[in-house]
Design an enzyme around this catalytic site. Structure first.
Site, PDB file in Angstrom:
ATOM      1  CG  ASP A 448      22.841  23.984 -12.581  1.00  0.00           C
ATOM      2  OD1 ASP A 448      22.194  24.753 -11.872  1.00  0.00           O
ATOM      3  OD2 ASP A 448      23.953  23.516 -12.269  1.00  0.00           O
ATOM      4  CG  ASP A 750      26.222  25.840  -8.215  1.00  0.00           C
ATOM      5  OD1 ASP A 750      25.405  26.726  -7.915  1.00  0.00           O
ATOM      6  OD2 ASP A 750      26.513  25.548  -9.392  1.00  0.00           O
TER       7      ASP A 750
END
Length: 1015
Positions: A448, A750
């Protein structure tokens, strides 16, 4: 009955120390109901204060009684009354009738001395009383395995049991033949040696078990947001008490049983408790119950805690579950197979030695120290025959003990436990053991942006109203009506909160970094009064932010007016597409036609290219509240640019990964221009090598055909505006190409990607509990540098195991060959059972401790990732161990057959020299095993004090075995010259290792050549 609440104090007709609050239910109007609630709260507080001293001074039962129309229910902190159990069971059983009998959550909150807005007082005295009354938020864990458990486990080893039987027989025959004074030595020595092996093994396993238990406690220590004394704060899940007001958001685990207080669109997943996969919608009327262990999957809200710990279904269930960590990592499985294969070879050798020695014994070819035949047919006593047979069996069994490398699984456990402990110091908490070694094989890390590559310290640095940039004092530069709309859009469409202890104190902001930054900007730059806004408006409906839509909305109504507004906030280009009009700074509404929209978009792109996250605001007046929020024809308010600087160490960490052969791919939900700016700053993108194929948006990536995706995926380094499904698709595609993928994630959405990846890395600060539970490792500081540290540790684990394998196989090969050749040719073995057990102790336990606890070095990052199919014993290891084993075999067999004539000594002294040289060879070879390929084996040795301590302890114990414990070890004292010869012979392994490492080895694994010959 009087219409006023009555508070009975200690002096009333009930038992002393009992406080009863009785409230009759009347048909009151809304204003009078509010006055009544305030009246109850004041009386409850006064009652609590009035009896504190008496309660502290003497034990007393405290009953808070809620009296409704038909039902009298009391909450008894001592858990003595049935009414208390009714409250606990009400949530467990989700009994809506009982809830209505108690007249709702407000009445229960009053009884628990909780203000729904400001929570409990939360001082030490208040918390202590609540814990004493209602218990702590923990469950009864099964006691950890005791030291005795591991001792018994070690004694269950078949070879150890056989040795104990042999020791018992040897002890019995020895005492019968020579008397207790002298006859106990042989059998007693084996007993003591076995005892040492068992105790050392048990101590090691016990320590590792304790370490795993400690790490498990850390992983269960979830941080929860609560409101206490009006202040929102994060506390441990174990510090939750009954009466706490808990703040819930997407991804949180519900920490205790409780009742819904307030919130919007709150949905929970109770499958961990009920097995039902359907999400449960929580509201005040139909389903107000929240059960411990469930996960929040949508919305946000607040709950009132009504029961904790063992009074919840989750606590009862968890206390009945065994938490033994019996996970077998892939490396342990492979080592078990290797151990089994070596053990079979050792068993064949031991059986051969047993047969040879028995045949030689019964044919009269075995002599004692004085040269006399041990077996003379019928003349030999039965006790002597049994003693000789027991001696032969014990030697054969001990050879099996030495041959079976049980230290290999122990070495894996040691290095994993050691690594897990050290990784905690490096801000990484391992949840699954296999992840440690898998990281050593990682070829790609998908990361990320926010919080991992950046510092997650958002700050608004740019603001544009409609099409115009606003500088200076924003509050005075824009029209008051627009300012009020911004106040609404920020204050009523947020999950963040602000707390001020008093008017003079600085405000404290809580929430996600983005929400905190926007709220802080509005309070400081737009003069937003959060409390006033909450009091002046009703929030009718909320659509919470999610990573698919990348926006959040709220339908609000001003209490003093009938006007209703819908407010939207989210990704700038998405909000802009929903708008058809905009405001200028004077408050005039203008049409947002295509050229105007392109102009605003150009401004947004300019902000994004400066690495700013762009968040836009829009609104629209609504005549009637609809079920779904209005999403088109909105009025564009403006856009803020949030700066999140890159972490200082991230560029060096990415360069280190690239050097180690690991690719970095950034997957973010941000604008592609923002993503590009950050990727350039971090070093993921190189502007000099840009081909235009390195960046892609999620919508484009998912539109590729399977073949097209597999062709382009290697070149993609940045994926912007991606959804969780895009991240999952990226990981699946990379795995199809044979890559070993590690992925970072922090959101609930996620979870599928974290589970799909070979190693899932969840963020410890911003990560939700759902993400953490789906991960293998939790990055405690959300820092990419910690990801690189995990990569190093993964390679270190594998490297340490290989060191130990090389060391142990060298000892195995040398010991088996020496004993087999000596038994077949001379009819005797140079090493006794006790000596072989001592070698086994050095080799298995002490060797594992010495070699499996090296810390990772930078040189580990100079090599490519370890392939999953790469053999455990590489060609380099085969080269090193074969030459070392050959050297030891040559030296020791020379001593065996020519030692007496060379040194002019007795047989016992010769055998002592052989034993001493063999042990010292292993000590010197431990240094060689530290570096598989490097010639300088002493590099960094002073940093590993444990290694030096174990080597020193081994040498000291060896001196004791030879010089002092002669009868125990069956040795003879050596003079200085003999000691010097032993040391010189053993130390020659150092220059030999240096020379051997100059010999090149082929890249094709050695065992592959054997397969080719067979085929």
């Amino acid at each position: 009955m009087s219409s006023k609440p009555r508070l009975r104090g200690p002096g009333s007709s009930r038992e002393s120390g009992e406080v009863v609050l009785e409230v009759s239910s009347l048909n009151l109007g809304e204003p009078r109901k509010r006055w009544r609630s305030a009246f109850i709260a004041i009386y409850c507080t006064r009652a609590l204060r009035s009896v504190v001293r008496e309660i502290v001074c003497r034990p007393a039962e405290t009953v808070i009684n809620l009296k409704g129309i038909d039902k009298n229910v009391s909450i008894d902190p001592s858990f003595a009354s049935d009414d208390t159990k009714k409250l606990i069971n009400m949530v467990k059983e989700k009994n809506l009738d009982a809830f209505h009998d108690l007249e709702g959550v407000d009445r229960i909150a009053a009884a628990l001395m909780t203000n729904p807005e400001t929570g409990i007082r939360g001082d030490d005295e208040d918390l202590k009383r609540r814990r004493e009354a209602f218990g702590i938020n923990n469950y009864h864990r099964r006691p950890p395995k005791s030291f005795f458990y591991f001792v018994v486990g070690s004694l269950k080893d078949p070879t150890i049991l056989i040795l104990l039987v042999c020791a018992s027989l040897s002890l019995a025959f020895g005492i019968k033949e020579e008397g207790p004074r002298e006859g106990w030595y042989d059998g007693g020595s084996i007993f003591i040696a076995v005892f040492m092996v068992v105790i050392v093994s048990a101590v090691t396993n016990f320590r590792q078990s304790r370490q795993f238990n400690e790490l498990s406690k850390v992983s269960n220590n979830i941080q929860i947001d609560v409101v206490r004394n009006g202040r929102r704060q994060r506390i441990s899940i174990f510090d939750i008490v009954v009466g706490d007001v808990v703040c819930l958001k997407i991804g949180d685990q519900i920490p205790a049983d409780g009742i819904f207080l307030d919130g919007h669109s709150l949905q929970v997943d109770e499958s961990s408790m009920t097995g039902e996969s359907d999400h449960v919608e929580i509201n005040k009327d139909v389903h107000p119950f929240l059960v411990s262990g469930a996960k929040v999957v949508d919305g946000y809200g607040q709950m009132l805690v009504t029961s904790v710990g063992m009074n919840t279904s989750w606590g009862e269930m968890m206390s009945s579950i065994s938490h033994d960590n019996n996970e077998q990592t892939p490396l342990q499985v492979r080592l078990n197979k290797l151990t089994s294969a070596i053990g079979k070879v050792g068993s064949v050798v031991a059986l051969s030695v047993l047969l040879v020695l028995l045949v030689r014994y019964f044919t009269g070819n075995t002599v004692d120290e004085n040269g006399n035949r041990q077996y003379n047919g019928k003349k030999t006593k039965f006790d002597d025959i049994m003693n000789g047979i027991v001696h032969i069996i014990s030697v054969a069994v001990t050879i099996i003990v030495v041959a079976i490398p049980e230290g290999l699984p122990l070495a894996v456990t040691l290095t994993l436990a050691y690594s897990m402990k050290r990784m905690m110091a490096d801000q990484a908490m391992v949840r699954r053991l296999s992840a440690c070694e898998t990281m050593g094989s990682a070829t790609i890390i998908c990361t990320d942006k926010t919080g991992t590559l950046t510092m997650n310290q958002m700050k608004v640095t740019d603001f544009k109203l409609g099409k115009e940039a606003i500088l200076g004092n924003i509050a005075s530069a824009i029209h008051p009506n627009i300012l009020e709309l911004f106040h609404e859009g920020v204050a009523l469409n947020t999950t963040a909160s602000v707390y001020k202890a008093d008017s003079a104190s600085e405000p404290e902001f809580s929430g996600s970094p983005t929400e905190k930054a926007i709220l802080s900007w509005a309070v400081q730059e737009l003069n937003l009064d959060m409390t006033k806004m909450k009091q002046s408006y009703d929030i009718l409906q909320v659509e919470t932010f999610n990573s698919q839509k990348k926006r959040s909305g709220a339908l609000v109504k001003k209490k003093s007016e009938e006007t209703i507004h819908v407010h939207w906030k989210g990704a700038a280009e998405i909000i802009l597409r929903m708008c058809s009009r905009y405001y200028d700074k004077s408050g005039v509404v203008k049409t947002l036609n295509k050229p105007e929209q392109e102009g605003v978009m150009h401004q947004i792109e300019g902000m994004a290219s400066q690495a700013l996250r762009c968040i836009a605001f829009a609104h629209s007046p609504v005549e009637v509240a609809h079920q779904n929020l209005v999403e088109d024809n909105l009025i564009f308010l403006g856009v803020v640019g949030l700066k999140d600087p890159c972490r200082p160490s991230v560029k060096e960490a990415i360069d280190l990964c690239r050097k180690a052969g690991v690719q970095i791919k950034m997957i973010t939900g941000d604008n592609i221009l923002t993503a590009r700016a950050i990727a350039l700053e971090c070093g993921i993108l190189d502007p000099s090598k840009s081909t235009g194929k390195e960046m892609v948006e999620g919508v484009e990536f998912r539109s590729y055909s399977e073949e097209e995706r597999m062709t382009k995926i290697d070149n993609i380094k940045v994926m912007a505006r991606s959804s969780p499904s895009d991240k999952l698709l990226m990981i699946q595609s990379l795995k199809k190409k044979g890559e070993v993928v590690a992925v970072t994630g922090d959101g609930t959405n996620d979870a599928p990607a974290l589970k799909e990846a070979n190693v899932g890395l969840a963020m410890g600060i911003q990560g939700t509990e759902v993400a953490k539970e789906s991960s293998d490792i939790v990055i405690l500081d959300d820092n990419f540098k910690s990801v690189v540290s995990i990569l190093k540790w993964g390679r270190c684990v594998y490297n340490n195991i290989q060191k130990f394998i090389q060391f142990q196989l060298t000892v195995n090969v040398a010991a088996l060959v020496i004993n087999f050749v000596a038994a077949c040719s001379a009819g005797e073995v140079p090493l006794t059972a006790v000596q072989l057990l001592w070698v086994n102790l050095i080799m298995d336990t002490l060797g594992a401790l010495a070699l499996a606890t090296d810390r990772p070095t930078d040189e580990l990052m100079d090599r490519p990732p370890i392939g999953w199919k790469e053999p455990l014993v590489t060609n380099v290891m085969w080269r090193n161990l074969i030459f070392q084993a050959l050297y030891q075999i040559i030296v020791l067999l020379t001593l065996q057959f020519r030692g007496r004539s060379i040194f002019k000594v007795r047989e016992l002294v010769k055998n002592t020299i052989i034993f001493n040289t063999f042990v010292l060879c292993q000590v010197f070879n431990e240094f060689n095993a530290r570096k598989l390929e490097r010639k300088n084996v002493f590099q960094g040795i002073l940093k590993n004090r444990l290694f030096l301590s174990i080597v020193a302890a081994t040498i000291i114990l060896q001196v004791l075995m030879v010089e002092l414990l002669r009868k125990f070890a069956d040795t003879e004292r050596l003079n200085w010259m003999q000691w010097g010869i032993c040391i010189i012979l053993a130390s020659l392994s150092w220059p030999l290792a240096w020379v051997v490492k100059c010999i090149p080895v082929p890249k094709t694994p050695f065992l592959n050549y054997l397969k080719w010959k067979r085929s």
